[in-house]
Design a protein around this motif. Structure first.
Motif, PDB file in Angstrom:
ATOM      1  N   GLY A   8     -39.227   2.377 -65.593  1.00  0.00           N
ATOM      2  CA  GLY A   8     -40.323   2.908 -64.806  1.00  0.00           C
ATOM      3  C   GLY A   8     -40.027   4.221 -64.125  1.00  0.00           C
ATOM      4  O   GLY A   8     -40.855   4.744 -63.403  1.00  0.00           O
ATOM      5  N   LEU A  54     -45.552   3.449 -64.000  1.00  0.00           N
ATOM      6  CA  LEU A  54     -44.875   2.889 -62.826  1.00  0.00           C
ATOM      7  C   LEU A  54     -44.388   3.959 -61.862  1.00  0.00           C
ATOM      8  O   LEU A  54     -43.624   3.654 -60.944  1.00  0.00           O
ATOM      9  CB  LEU A  54     -43.685   2.027 -63.257  1.00  0.00           C
ATOM     10  CG  LEU A  54     -43.967   0.843 -64.179  1.00  0.00           C
ATOM     11  CD1 LEU A  54     -42.712   0.007 -64.344  1.00  0.00           C
ATOM     12  CD2 LEU A  54     -45.101  -0.016 -63.648  1.00  0.00           C
ATOM     13  N   LEU A  69     -51.213  -2.964 -62.114  1.00  0.00           N
ATOM     14  CA  LEU A  69     -49.871  -3.349 -62.547  1.00  0.00           C
ATOM     15  C   LEU A  69     -49.826  -4.809 -63.003  1.00  0.00           C
ATOM     16  O   LEU A  69     -49.088  -5.147 -63.930  1.00  0.00           O
ATOM     17  CB  LEU A  69     -48.863  -3.120 -61.424  1.00  0.00           C
ATOM     18  CG  LEU A  69     -48.660  -1.660 -60.993  1.00  0.00           C
ATOM     19  CD1 LEU A  69     -47.660  -1.574 -59.859  1.00  0.00           C
ATOM     20  CD2 LEU A  69     -48.222  -0.795 -62.165  1.00  0.00           C
ATOM     21  N   TYR A  70     -50.614  -5.665 -62.365  1.00  0.00           N
ATOM     22  CA  TYR A  70     -50.660  -7.064 -62.781  1.00  0.00           C
ATOM     23  C   TYR A  70     -51.200  -7.172 -64.218  1.00  0.00           C
ATOM     24  O   TYR A  70     -50.661  -7.917 -65.045  1.00  0.00           O
ATOM     25  CB  TYR A  70     -51.539  -7.873 -61.825  1.00  0.00           C
ATOM     26  CG  TYR A  70     -51.493  -9.360 -62.079  1.00  0.00           C
ATOM     27  CD1 TYR A  70     -50.531 -10.163 -61.474  1.00  0.00           C
ATOM     28  CD2 TYR A  70     -52.394  -9.959 -62.954  1.00  0.00           C
ATOM     29  CE1 TYR A  70     -50.474 -11.523 -61.717  1.00  0.00           C
ATOM     30  CE2 TYR A  70     -52.350 -11.324 -63.205  1.00  0.00           C
ATOM     31  CZ  TYR A  70     -51.386 -12.100 -62.583  1.00  0.00           C
ATOM     32  OH  TYR A  70     -51.340 -13.453 -62.847  1.00  0.00           O
ATOM     33  N   ALA A  73     -48.502  -5.902 -66.660  1.00  0.00           N
ATOM     34  CA  ALA A  73     -47.463  -6.907 -66.894  1.00  0.00           C
ATOM     35  C   ALA A  73     -47.977  -8.028 -67.791  1.00  0.00           C
ATOM     36  O   ALA A  73     -47.247  -8.531 -68.652  1.00  0.00           O
ATOM     37  CB  ALA A  73     -46.980  -7.473 -65.555  1.00  0.00           C
ATOM     38  N   SER A  93     -37.125  -0.207 -61.310  1.00  0.00           N
ATOM     39  CA  SER A  93     -38.462  -0.718 -60.940  1.00  0.00           C
ATOM     40  C   SER A  93     -38.475  -2.235 -60.730  1.00  0.00           C
ATOM     41  O   SER A  93     -39.238  -2.954 -61.385  1.00  0.00           O
ATOM     42  CB  SER A  93     -39.475  -0.319 -62.018  1.00  0.00           C
ATOM     43  OG  SER A  93     -39.505   1.069 -62.187  1.00  0.00           O
ATOM     44  N   ASP A  95     -39.706  -4.154 -58.389  1.00  0.00           N
ATOM     45  CA  ASP A  95     -40.949  -4.763 -57.921  1.00  0.00           C
ATOM     46  C   ASP A  95     -41.926  -5.021 -59.053  1.00  0.00           C
ATOM     47  O   ASP A  95     -42.856  -5.816 -58.904  1.00  0.00           O
ATOM     48  CB  ASP A  95     -41.605  -3.883 -56.855  1.00  0.00           C
ATOM     49  CG  ASP A  95     -40.819  -3.900 -55.554  1.00  0.00           C
ATOM     50  OD1 ASP A  95     -40.353  -4.985 -55.169  1.00  0.00           O
ATOM     51  OD2 ASP A  95     -40.642  -2.839 -54.938  1.00  0.00           O
ATOM     52  N   PHE A  96     -41.738  -4.348 -60.170  1.00  0.00           N
ATOM     53  CA  PHE A  96     -42.531  -4.638 -61.364  1.00  0.00           C
ATOM     54  C   PHE A  96     -41.784  -5.568 -62.311  1.00  0.00           C
ATOM     55  O   PHE A  96     -42.338  -6.559 -62.800  1.00  0.00           O
ATOM     56  CB  PHE A  96     -42.880  -3.340 -62.096  1.00  0.00           C
ATOM     57  CG  PHE A  96     -43.667  -3.561 -63.359  1.00  0.00           C
ATOM     58  CD1 PHE A  96     -45.036  -3.757 -63.328  1.00  0.00           C
ATOM     59  CD2 PHE A  96     -43.032  -3.579 -64.598  1.00  0.00           C
ATOM     60  CE1 PHE A  96     -45.765  -3.974 -64.482  1.00  0.00           C
ATOM     61  CE2 PHE A  96     -43.747  -3.802 -65.764  1.00  0.00           C
ATOM     62  CZ  PHE A  96     -45.117  -3.989 -65.701  1.00  0.00           C
ATOM     63  N   HIS A  97     -40.516  -5.279 -62.563  1.00  0.00           N
ATOM     64  CA  HIS A  97     -39.800  -5.989 -63.621  1.00  0.00           C
ATOM     65  C   HIS A  97     -39.416  -7.428 -63.254  1.00  0.00           C
ATOM     66  O   HIS A  97     -39.455  -8.308 -64.124  1.00  0.00           O
ATOM     67  CB  HIS A  97     -38.550  -5.198 -64.018  1.00  0.00           C
ATOM     68  CG  HIS A  97     -38.843  -4.037 -64.903  1.00  0.00           C
ATOM     69  ND1 HIS A  97     -38.332  -2.782 -64.681  1.00  0.00           N
ATOM     70  CD2 HIS A  97     -39.628  -3.935 -66.018  1.00  0.00           C
ATOM     71  CE1 HIS A  97     -38.770  -1.954 -65.623  1.00  0.00           C
ATOM     72  NE2 HIS A  97     -39.556  -2.635 -66.439  1.00  0.00           N
TER      73      HIS A  97
END
Length: 362
Positions: A8, A54, A69-70, A73, A93, A95-97
């Motif tokens: 990201g 991201l 982002l949801y 994913a 990243s 908080d995303f992964h």
């Protein structure tokens, strides 16, 4: 059979491109695909999504982006479950992964999942170490102190060295000692907050007979690039990699992040800058209790580089730190001695080949 790769950040894209090259060199001929940036694509990874999705900085930006982002994913998890790659590798990243990998595991994916450049659980949000222990088969940190922390906490981790050990030649004296590299960063919000301060600094540097040179980070969106160029105006712009500009200049001032490590590897003095929105700063000031934010200072456990954060991040403070370094030989001798010790802690060569070998084992 394939490997899914995801990052990201621009720095993470560089790491993935190095890994992709090492995998190919080791004989891996199956597809590499995922969410990557320009360098990853240039190394032969098929970009199903762009890592720029991201490029978010701060809590307020992240909250606004949550619905998007949801869904992103969800699409990625669905595609991984459909294709069933033999391994999944994520970079940066967290908080995303981390939530994405948790959903991936719940969806039934049982293949190995690897975290390259895992989150800084040694610094804050320390309970994320539980996620690294439970969700990931292997973590590949960049620094030895990170590796030691993970192992102490029961996390599967492997380390041999930082990839910059391979890519950085030995330091040399600057070709333009009176030039100052100004590095506003690679993320939109970061650039917007630092650019007015750096432009003001550039004017004051010129008044003192020094030459400011602005770095335009590769991979910036067109809108960010155009905005930066408009603000820079008459000052010189460097469009290549920051590490090459650092070798040319005598000093630097710029955003906290990977570039501070690049300055360390180049043996250049740098004023490290950080300016956040009010919400982000409130969280940092009240919940993150760190003595330092830049990696060279963390490694040496003292202030090698001055850290000018939030209200201290202004052109007067930055200029004062640059002038002090330039005018006092005792300060220069101490800083360069500390930088040399930091470089000795970066480990061995062959980091990308080591990553490829450890992933191949899984």
């Amino acid at each position: 059979m394939s490997i899914f790769l995801s990052c990201g950040e621009i720095s993470g894209d560089i790491l993935l491109s190095s890994l992709a090259g090492a995998l190919r060199k080791s004989g891996y001929s199956r597809p590499l695909w995922g969410m990557i940036g320009e360098q990853g694509a240039a190394s032969g990874v098929e970009p199903l999504w762009k890592s720029s999705e991201l490029h978010i900085m701060g809590v307020s930006e992240a909250l606004a982006a949550l619905p998007r982002l949801y869904k992103l994913a969800d699409r990625i998890v669905g595609e991984i479950c459909r294709v069933k790659p033999e391994a999944v590798v994520v970079v940066d990243s967290p908080d995303f992964h981390i939530p994405m990998v948790r959903r991936l595991r719940k969806s039934g994916y049982s293949g190995p999942v690897i975290y390259l450049s895992p989150p800084t659980v040694w610094a804050w949000r320390k309970r994320r170490v539980i996620h690294l222990r439970e969700l990931f088969d292997l973590n590949l940190p960049l620094f030895e102190f990170e590796h030691s922390h993970l192992v102490r906490n029961g996390v599967s981790s492997a380390w041999i060295g930082h990839p910059m050990v391979d890519t950085f030649p030995p330091p040399i004296p600057p070709s333009e000692p009176d030039s100052v590299a100004l590095l506003p960063g690679s993320r939109g919000s970061e650039i917007r907050r630092l650019m007015p301060i750096l432009v003001s600094l550039a004017r004051r540097l010129e008044d003192l007979g020094m030459k400011p040179v602005f770095s335009l980070a590769p991979g910036l969106s067109r809108s960010s690039r155009d905005s930066v160029l408009e603000e820079i105006g008459k000052f010189e712009v460097y469009r290549g990699e920051a590490r090459n500009l650092l070798r040319r200049c005598g000093m630097a001032a710029g955003a906290s992040g990977t570039v501070a490590v690049e300055a360390m590897m180049s043996d250049r003095f740098m004023a490290v800058l950080y300016r956040a929105g009010s919400l982000e700063w409130f969280i940092y000031d009240n919940f993150i209790h760190l003595p330092f934010v830049s990696i060279p200072n963390v490694m040496s456990r003292k202030e090698v580089y001055p850290e000018l954060l939030q209200d201290r991040c202004d052109s007067s403070e930055i200029l004062s730190s640059l002038v002090s370094y330039r005018s006092d030989h005792r300060i220069r001798r101490r800083i360069h001695g500390d930088l040399k010790r930091c470089r000795s802690m970066m480990g061995s060569t062959g980091a990308a080949d080591f990553w490829a070998e450890r992933i191949s084992r899984l």
